[in-house]
Design an enzyme around this catalytic site. Structure first.
Site, PDB file in Angstrom:
ATOM      1  N   GLU A 135      -0.288 -14.446   2.867  1.00  0.00           N
ATOM      2  CA  GLU A 135       0.850 -15.049   2.150  1.00  0.00           C
ATOM      3  C   GLU A 135       0.441 -16.356   1.479  1.00  0.00           C
ATOM      4  OE1 GLU A 135       4.711 -14.693   4.615  1.00  0.00           O
ATOM      5  OE2 GLU A 135       3.078 -14.292   5.995  1.00  0.00           O
ATOM      6  N   LYS A 152       6.733 -10.632  16.500  1.00  0.00           N
ATOM      7  CA  LYS A 152       6.197 -10.802  15.151  1.00  0.00           C
ATOM      8  C   LYS A 152       4.677 -10.969  15.112  1.00  0.00           C
ATOM      9  CE  LYS A 152       8.137 -11.010  11.823  1.00  0.00           C
ATOM     10  NZ  LYS A 152       8.842 -12.135  11.160  1.00  0.00           N
ATOM     11  N   SER A 162       5.461 -15.668  15.713  1.00  0.00           N
ATOM     12  CA  SER A 162       6.670 -16.415  15.385  1.00  0.00           C
ATOM     13  C   SER A 162       7.046 -17.268  16.581  1.00  0.00           C
ATOM     14  CB  SER A 162       7.792 -15.437  15.066  1.00  0.00           C
ATOM     15  OG  SER A 162       9.051 -16.038  15.318  1.00  0.00           O
ATOM     16  N   HIS A 184       6.146   0.423 -10.289  1.00  0.00           N
ATOM     17  CA  HIS A 184       7.485  -0.081  -9.921  1.00  0.00           C
ATOM     18  C   HIS A 184       7.644  -0.146  -8.403  1.00  0.00           C
ATOM     19  CE1 HIS A 184       8.665   0.862 -14.130  1.00  0.00           C
ATOM     20  NE2 HIS A 184       7.871   1.909 -13.933  1.00  0.00           N
TER      21      HIS A 184
END
Ligand code: ARG
Length: 481
Positions: free
Chosen positions: A299, A292, A286, A166
């Site tokens: 991804e 960033k 970024s 979980h």
């Protein structure tokens, strides 16, 4: 130039005998598969050579004709490799384009290449050959990935991280144990690809759908091309796409595994988890937030799994409800197959390369496991060993977690007095039980996370990987030979 001059028109096509009108250029654009099926060219030429030789051996073509045709096909192949072969959308598809080039090189005799053959069985064969080759490429990359996973697992053999359920810290595990789970998944992916190859069949010789008027030796073609079996029924051979569907299913399953692993990389490299870092070369910045460092490649490996699922479902939708035998809808299968092959190779390479260079933070991993009270199950087992029923032991361990939580301490920092207050069964050996290394060492069931069990799994997986590497090398040699 008028449109009809520009396109040449249906009357001038190799099959144009019955036509009195030119095709409109728009029809040609809808109809042509050449813009993408040109990647089948090497497989098409291989299939044509086998077909021509077989026609020679059953006496349909003379030895001279076979020699001329095979030589011509070799020359077309050479032009293909050199990059001098020019594609023209008016040729409709790769089969027509290559035949046209063959005729240009060897003269009208070139047209004999299509004796006893239809484009329906021709394209089915090309796709089979393409997929057999694709599968080998996937297997090679899977084996390399397995080698990486085993290397990284061994390099970090003592690293402890929280195992999650979980997405809540559940029980401490060795990072190697976690990576070995992916080893198991990829081994099964490899098994699916191997079985796919073993069961693939040779469709050529079916003709359009009814068989042909020549005594073809289909087994001979199958043997020459490395197939173990022929798709006997001619209608089935040209109309079925279950092998293509299963290929996409095998690729999709593998892509889903990679997607899960990619998600782990995203989580592990986040500031919240901080268990691992990716080197700069595997991240991007970024355009607005200077601080960033984004794991875009991970991804995208995660995201691309969506495309795999989409293409699998698309092929199912394409097949659904199609009457036998060949229908032009089936031309579209190639779009899904070609994209899936390329995407899977890319994802396998990228995921392996990232895992190979992750830097694992041993301390953060341990702290995370410690901070999450991941030894609580072992505390319950400790009380069970002292006679408490598991349900009660679970309750006491839960209360202990509450005490630690309320005072911001780890389980190992709770005093013996406090423990005894919760249950008289606690003794000084409690502190050994909550020691992370001991918790892990206690997981001695087969496949568990104790160092010995993990070592066993590593040894077994290494043997499997060596065996797979050998098998894939042999298959590659067979394909080349
Ligand atoms: N380009 C076609 C395909 O990919 C080849 C088969 C064409 N067959 C036909 N009957 N028009 O499916």
């Amino acid at each position: 130039m008028t449109d009809s001059e520009a396109t040449g028109g249906g009357r001038n096509k190799p099959w144009g005998g019955r036509f009195s009108q030119d095709q409109t250029p728009l029809f040609e654009r809808v109809n042509a598969s050449l813009p993408y099926d040109h990647v089948l060219a090497p497989y098409d030429l291989r299939g044509s050579r086998a077909h021509v030789r077989m026609l020679g051996s059953v006496g349909v073509l003379s030895a001279d004709e076979v020699a001329t045709l095979v030589d011509g096909l070799d020359r077309v192949e050479q032009e293909l490799t050199e990059g001098s072969l020019e594609w023209d959308i008016r040729d409709e598809d790769v089969h027509m384009a290559l035949e046209k080039r063959l005729v240009a090189l060897v003269g009208p005799l070139g047209g004999k290449v299509h004796t006893g053959r239809s484009r329906n069985d021709q394209v089915a064969l090309d796709v089979q050959l393409y997929l057999r080759d694709a599968v080998l490429g996937h297997l090679e990359r899977i084996v390399s990935f397995l080698e990486v996973l085993l290397r990284v697992a061994e390099r970090n053999e003592t690293v402890v991280i929280p195992g999650y359920t979980h997405l809540q810290r559940a029980q401490p595990v060795l990072l190697a144990h976690h990576l070995l789970a992916y080893v198991a998944m990829l081994e099964r992916d490899a098994g699916r690809f191997i079985r796919w190859r073993e069961s693939s069949w040779m469709p050529l010789g079916a003709g359009a759908l009814a068989g042909v008027n020549y005594p073809l030796d289909r087994e001979l073609v199958a043997r020459e091309l490395g197939f173990e079996r022929v798709a006997l029924n001619a209608m089935d051979a040209v109309a079925s796409r279950d092998a293509a569907f299963e290929y996409l299913a095998a690729c999709t399953m593998c892509a889903l595994h990679l997607s899960r692993l990619a998600e782990e990389l995203v989580l592990w490299t986040s500031q919240e988890f901080g268990i691992a870092t990716l080197p700069d070369e595997w991240t991007s910045g970024s355009s607005i937030m200077p601080q960033k460092k984004n794991p875009d490649a991970a991804e995208l490996v995660r995201g691309k799994a969506a495309g795999f699922l989409g293409r699998l479902v698309s092929l199912g939708a394409l097949i659904k409800g199609l009457p036998l035998a060949y229908n032009k809808d089936l031309q579209e299968d190639k779009l899904y197959l070609f994209a899936t092959r390329d995407e899977l190779d890319l994802c396998l390479e990228a995921a392996a390369a990232m895992v190979d260079v992750i830097e694992v933070d041993d301390e953060r991993g341990r702290a995370a496991a410690e901070g999450g009270f991941a030894q609580a199950t072992d505390v319950a087992d400790y009380l069970v060993a002292r006679g408490l029923p598991f349900r009660d032991a679970h309750h006491v361990a839960g209360r202990l977690v509450g005490v630690a939580l309320a005072s911001g301490r780890a389980l190992s920092e709770v005093s013996l007095d406090e423990l005894v207050e919760l249950s008289p069964l606690f003794g000084p050996d409690y502190y050994e039980v909550v020691d992370l290394d001991r918790v892990i060492a206690a997981k001695i069931s087969p496949g568990g996370t104790s160092p010995e069990r993990v070592r066993e799994q590593l040894v077994l997986a290494s043997e499997t990987t060596v065996g797979l590497r050998r098998l894939v090398r042999r298959l590659r040699e067979e394909d080349l030979g």
